[in-house]
Design a protein around this motif. Structure first.
Motif, PDB file in Angstrom:
ATOM      1  N   ILE A 306       0.837  -1.190   0.000  1.00 28.61           N
ATOM      2  CA  ILE A 306       0.000   0.000   0.000  1.00 28.61           C
ATOM      3  C   ILE A 306       0.872   1.240   0.000  1.00 28.61           C
ATOM      4  CG2 ILE A 306      -0.322  -0.305   2.502  1.00 28.61           C
ATOM      5  CD1 ILE A 306      -2.994   1.258   2.123  1.00 28.61           C
ATOM      6  N   ALA A 307       0.708   2.071  -1.017  1.00 29.05           N
ATOM      7  CA  ALA A 307       1.483   3.306  -1.144  1.00 29.05           C
ATOM      8  C   ALA A 307       0.831   4.171  -2.209  1.00 29.05           C
ATOM      9  CB  ALA A 307       2.933   3.004  -1.535  1.00 29.05           C
ATOM     10  N   GLY A 308       0.961   5.482  -2.065  1.00 28.47           N
ATOM     11  CA  GLY A 308       0.378   6.385  -3.045  1.00 28.47           C
ATOM     12  C   GLY A 308       1.203   7.642  -3.213  1.00 28.47           C
ATOM     13  N   GLY A 309       0.778   8.479  -4.155  1.00 24.80           N
ATOM     14  CA  GLY A 309       1.485   9.717  -4.447  1.00 24.80           C
ATOM     15  C   GLY A 309       2.274   9.588  -5.730  1.00 24.80           C
ATOM     16  N   LYS A 310       2.226  10.622  -6.549  1.00 29.37           N
ATOM     17  CA  LYS A 310       2.904  10.581  -7.844  1.00 29.37           C
ATOM     18  C   LYS A 310       4.392  10.286  -7.701  1.00 29.37           C
ATOM     19  CE  LYS A 310       3.551  13.258 -12.069  1.00 29.37           C
ATOM     20  NZ  LYS A 310       3.245  14.509 -12.809  1.00 29.37           N
ATOM     21  N   SER A 311       5.035  10.834  -6.673  1.00 34.24           N
ATOM     22  CA  SER A 311       6.481  10.639  -6.512  1.00 34.24           C
ATOM     23  C   SER A 311       6.848   9.198  -6.154  1.00 34.24           C
ATOM     24  CB  SER A 311       7.022  11.586  -5.432  1.00 34.24           C
ATOM     25  OG  SER A 311       6.586  11.194  -4.156  1.00 34.24           O
ATOM     26  N   LYS A 312       5.844   8.397  -5.741  1.00 32.94           N
ATOM     27  CA  LYS A 312       6.112   7.006  -5.355  1.00 32.94           C
ATOM     28  C   LYS A 312       5.940   6.025  -6.517  1.00 32.94           C
ATOM     29  CE  LYS A 312       6.608   6.845  -0.671  1.00 32.94           C
ATOM     30  NZ  LYS A 312       5.520   6.374   0.189  1.00 32.94           N
ATOM     31  N   ALA A 313       5.513   6.513  -7.684  1.00 32.85           N
ATOM     32  CA  ALA A 313       5.171   5.602  -8.784  1.00 32.85           C
ATOM     33  C   ALA A 313       6.322   4.663  -9.156  1.00 32.85           C
ATOM     34  CB  ALA A 313       4.718   6.398 -10.006  1.00 32.85           C
ATOM     35  N   LYS A 314       7.524   5.209  -9.339  1.00 36.62           N
ATOM     36  CA  LYS A 314       8.658   4.377  -9.744  1.00 36.62           C
ATOM     37  C   LYS A 314       9.048   3.391  -8.646  1.00 36.62           C
ATOM     38  CE  LYS A 314      10.699   7.471 -13.179  1.00 36.62           C
ATOM     39  NZ  LYS A 314      11.874   8.270 -13.574  1.00 36.62           N
ATOM     40  N   ALA A 315       8.958   3.839  -7.395  1.00 39.74           N
ATOM     41  CA  ALA A 315       9.267   2.947  -6.275  1.00 39.74           C
ATOM     42  C   ALA A 315       8.265   1.798  -6.219  1.00 39.74           C
ATOM     43  CB  ALA A 315       9.255   3.735  -4.963  1.00 39.74           C
ATOM     44  N   ILE A 316       6.992   2.105  -6.430  1.00 44.58           N
ATOM     45  CA  ILE A 316       5.958   1.064  -6.424  1.00 44.58           C
ATOM     46  C   ILE A 316       6.222   0.060  -7.535  1.00 44.58           C
ATOM     47  CG2 ILE A 316       3.498   0.606  -6.764  1.00 44.58           C
ATOM     48  CD1 ILE A 316       2.987   3.432  -5.520  1.00 44.58           C
ATOM     49  N   GLN A 317       6.536   0.558  -8.732  1.00 43.58           N
ATOM     50  CA  GLN A 317       6.821  -0.342  -9.856  1.00 43.58           C
ATOM     51  C   GLN A 317       8.010  -1.246  -9.582  1.00 43.58           C
ATOM     52  OE1 GLN A 317       6.641   2.638 -13.197  1.00 43.58           O
ATOM     53  NE2 GLN A 317       5.740   0.897 -14.253  1.00 43.58           N
ATOM     54  N   SER A 318       9.011  -0.699  -8.944  1.00 43.26           N
ATOM     55  CA  SER A 318      10.195  -1.490  -8.660  1.00 43.26           C
ATOM     56  C   SER A 318       9.876  -2.659  -7.732  1.00 43.26           C
ATOM     57  CB  SER A 318      11.262  -0.558  -8.077  1.00 43.26           C
ATOM     58  OG  SER A 318      11.856  -1.023  -6.948  1.00 43.26           O
ATOM     59  N   VAL A 319       9.020  -2.441  -6.738  1.00 44.79           N
ATOM     60  CA  VAL A 319       8.615  -3.533  -5.835  1.00 44.79           C
ATOM     61  C   VAL A 319       7.700  -4.514  -6.564  1.00 44.79           C
ATOM     62  CG1 VAL A 319       7.341  -4.079  -3.721  1.00 44.79           C
ATOM     63  CG2 VAL A 319       8.934  -2.161  -3.742  1.00 44.79           C
ATOM     64  N   LEU A 320       6.828  -4.003  -7.436  1.00 38.48           N
ATOM     65  CA  LEU A 320       5.963  -4.903  -8.210  1.00 38.48           C
ATOM     66  C   LEU A 320       6.798  -5.825  -9.102  1.00 38.48           C
ATOM     67  CD1 LEU A 320       3.040  -2.527  -9.290  1.00 38.48           C
ATOM     68  CD2 LEU A 320       3.026  -4.252  -7.477  1.00 38.48           C
ATOM     69  N   ARG A 321       7.885  -5.311  -9.637  1.00 34.45           N
ATOM     70  CA  ARG A 321       8.754  -6.132 -10.505  1.00 34.45           C
ATOM     71  C   ARG A 321       9.500  -7.204  -9.710  1.00 34.45           C
ATOM     72  NH1 ARG A 321      10.293  -0.727 -13.416  1.00 34.45           N
ATOM     73  NH2 ARG A 321       8.798  -0.742 -15.139  1.00 34.45           N
ATOM     74  N   PHE A 322       9.623  -7.017  -8.412  1.00 36.70           N
ATOM     75  CA  PHE A 322      10.184  -8.062  -7.543  1.00 36.70           C
ATOM     76  C   PHE A 322       9.332  -9.322  -7.679  1.00 36.70           C
ATOM     77  CE2 PHE A 322      10.039  -9.791  -3.058  1.00 36.70           C
ATOM     78  CZ  PHE A 322      11.224 -10.498  -3.147  1.00 36.70           C
ATOM     79  N   GLY A 323       8.027  -9.125  -7.886  1.00 33.02           N
ATOM     80  CA  GLY A 323       7.160 -10.229  -8.287  1.00 33.02           C
ATOM     81  C   GLY A 323       6.497 -11.026  -7.198  1.00 33.02           C
ATOM     82  N   LEU A 328      -2.292  -4.785  -4.548  1.00 34.62           N
ATOM     83  CA  LEU A 328      -1.742  -3.428  -4.485  1.00 34.62           C
ATOM     84  C   LEU A 328      -2.879  -2.458  -4.226  1.00 34.62           C
ATOM     85  CD1 LEU A 328       0.545  -1.289  -4.913  1.00 34.62           C
ATOM     86  CD2 LEU A 328      -0.189  -1.219  -7.317  1.00 34.62           C
ATOM     87  N   VAL A 329      -2.684  -1.584  -3.241  1.00 33.94           N
ATOM     88  CA  VAL A 329      -3.618  -0.495  -2.974  1.00 33.94           C
ATOM     89  C   VAL A 329      -2.857   0.805  -3.181  1.00 33.94           C
ATOM     90  CG1 VAL A 329      -5.185   0.566  -1.296  1.00 33.94           C
ATOM     91  CG2 VAL A 329      -4.827  -1.915  -1.269  1.00 33.94           C
ATOM     92  N   THR A 330      -3.301   1.608  -4.127  1.00 39.44           N
ATOM     93  CA  THR A 330      -2.589   2.844  -4.439  1.00 39.44           C
ATOM     94  C   THR A 330      -3.591   3.941  -4.779  1.00 39.44           C
ATOM     95  OG1 THR A 330      -0.755   3.762  -5.724  1.00 39.44           O
ATOM     96  CG2 THR A 330      -2.271   2.305  -6.903  1.00 39.44           C
ATOM     97  N   ASP A 331      -3.078   5.103  -5.185  1.00 36.58           N
ATOM     98  CA  ASP A 331      -3.982   6.195  -5.541  1.00 36.58           C
ATOM     99  C   ASP A 331      -3.866   6.542  -7.018  1.00 36.58           C
ATOM    100  OD1 ASP A 331      -1.705   7.803  -5.777  1.00 36.58           O
ATOM    101  OD2 ASP A 331      -1.961   8.719  -3.808  1.00 36.58           O
ATOM    102  N   GLU A 332      -4.768   7.400  -7.463  1.00 35.93           N
ATOM    103  CA  GLU A 332      -4.868   7.761  -8.868  1.00 35.93           C
ATOM    104  C   GLU A 332      -3.581   8.379  -9.400  1.00 35.93           C
ATOM    105  OE1 GLU A 332      -8.066  10.334 -11.573  1.00 35.93           O
ATOM    106  OE2 GLU A 332      -8.041  10.514  -9.390  1.00 35.93           O
ATOM    107  N   ALA A 333      -2.963   9.263  -8.618  1.00 37.07           N
ATOM    108  CA  ALA A 333      -1.750   9.954  -9.065  1.00 37.07           C
ATOM    109  C   ALA A 333      -0.632   8.962  -9.357  1.00 37.07           C
ATOM    110  CB  ALA A 333      -1.306  10.966  -8.012  1.00 37.07           C
ATOM    111  N   ALA A 334      -0.426   7.994  -8.449  1.00 38.07           N
ATOM    112  CA  ALA A 334       0.612   6.980  -8.663  1.00 38.07           C
ATOM    113  C   ALA A 334       0.233   6.050  -9.807  1.00 38.07           C
ATOM    114  CB  ALA A 334       0.846   6.190  -7.384  1.00 38.07           C
ATOM    115  N   ALA A 335      -1.040   5.648  -9.857  1.00 41.81           N
ATOM    116  CA  ALA A 335      -1.484   4.687 -10.869  1.00 41.81           C
ATOM    117  C   ALA A 335      -1.318   5.232 -12.281  1.00 41.81           C
ATOM    118  CB  ALA A 335      -2.943   4.307 -10.610  1.00 41.81           C
TER     119      ALA A 335
END
Length: 342
Positions: A306-323, A328-335
């Motif tokens: 769970i994380a949100g905010g436009k500045s977190k988008a790349k960080a979220i993707q990096s953890v998602l790629r860990f697999g 995932l719970v996020t917000d519109e700006a990050a998504a």
């Protein structure tokens, strides 16, 4: 057969705009608990005159209550918001974002809430509410839930309510790792106790620092009580965690300059559960911690990020790629940013 919502969007575009506006007003009142007209008008960038007309209508429909202290949502209003949620997700384009992210990263479920939780306290609260709902949806009476710290997880804890269909007295909440020495409110131990109390479950705490020297680590793992707690944490079936920016988390952990330099050279983008990941989702650094290990995360039944905010988008993707995320719970700006970079 064409989707009825798409037909309505074409034939009745004004009606869709009105629905969006009234849903947003009702939703903001719900998130605020009690709010004055002036405050609400400012947060919605709306004149008080226009807002008054809308809230008078909502009151006439029995969806809100207006008192001297301000406006609050009624029980009928809460029920209506729940019923409208899937429709509104389509209306705001959130369902499309959810499905794109879910498919690309092979997730079981993605939840996207409106707004930017970095700039809006109400969006942050909604992110917490969605995280609480996601957690409750996978809980049963005999689960161990490992929880990390941070302001977003603290919001999840505040939004948790006892489920009506199951008792959680046999469940346990435990911190995923030691403390960072930050504000008490966002420490994993505090969040764990709040979550457990809100849903009637049990909890245990881990009173050790997150960052340990080799000597301290070896000494602590010899303690039978600490070892019992570690085994409980590492046996958690459910993990709910935040996702941090790598450099921000290095600063919060007060890492030495040499380690920070190494993280930068390795391209560290994100941090979760004491591990630092690069853009490809590869672990480039790990903390010596008594908490969760990678194998525990891989073996968990459900991992909720769970994380949100436009500045977190790349960080979220990096953890998602860990697999190894399931929800995932996020917000519109990050998504929006995540989908742009897929």
């Amino acid at each position: 057969m064409r989707n009825i919502l798409e037909i309505e969007k074409q034939l009745l575009p004004d009606l869709m705009d009105i629905l969006k506006k009234r849903y947003t007003i009702l939703h903001q009142i719900m998130l605020s608990d009690v709010v004055g007209r002036r405050t609400l008008a400012a947060s919605l960038n709306m004149t008080e005159r226009v807002l008054r007309a809308e809230t008078d209508l909502l009151k006439a429909q029995g969806l809100i209550e207006i008192e001297n202290v301000g406006m609050r949502i009624s029980e009928a209003g809460s029920i209506l918001l729940e019923q409208l949620e899937p429709i509104v997700k389509d209306l705001f384009g959130l369902s499309n974002l959810e499905e794109k992210i879910r498919k690309v990263y092979g997730l079981r479920k993605v939840v996207v809430v409106p707004g930017d939780s970095e700039s809006s306290p109400l969006a942050k609260r909604e992110l917490g509410r969605a995280g609480a709902k996601a957690l409750l949806s996978v809980m049963s009476n005999d689960r161990i839930v490992a929880v990390t710290g941070g302001s977003t997880l603290a919001e999840v804890a505040e939004q948790l309510t006892p489920p009506s269909n199951v008792s959680l007295k046999g469940s346990w909440f435990v911190p995923a790792r030691g403390g960072l020495g930050e504000s008490l409110e966002i420490q994993a131990n505090t969040i764990v106790s709040t979550m457990a109390k809100h849903v009637g479950a049990q909890y245990r705490l881990l009173h050790v620092p997150d960052l340990l020297s080799e000597d301290a680590y070896q000494s602590l793992v010899q303690d039978p009580n600490i070892l019992e707690m570690i085994n409980m944490i590492r046996g958690a079936q459910i993990i709910i965690h935040g996702i941090g920016d790598a450099m921000e988390m290095a600063r919060r952990r007060k890492l030495d300059s040499e380690t920070v330099r190494e993280l930068q050279e390795e391209g560290a983008l994100s941090e979760s559960y004491g591990y630092y990941f690069n853009e490809q989702g590869v672990v480039v650094h790990r903390m010596l911690t008594l908490g969760l290990r990678l194998e525990d995360i891989k073996n968990a039944e459900v991992v909720i990020g769970i994380a949100g905010g436009k500045s977190k988008a790349k960080a979220i993707q990096s953890v998602l790629r860990f697999g190894h995320e399931h929800i995932l719970v996020t917000d519109e700006a990050a998504a929006i940013d995540i989908v742009k970079n897929i």
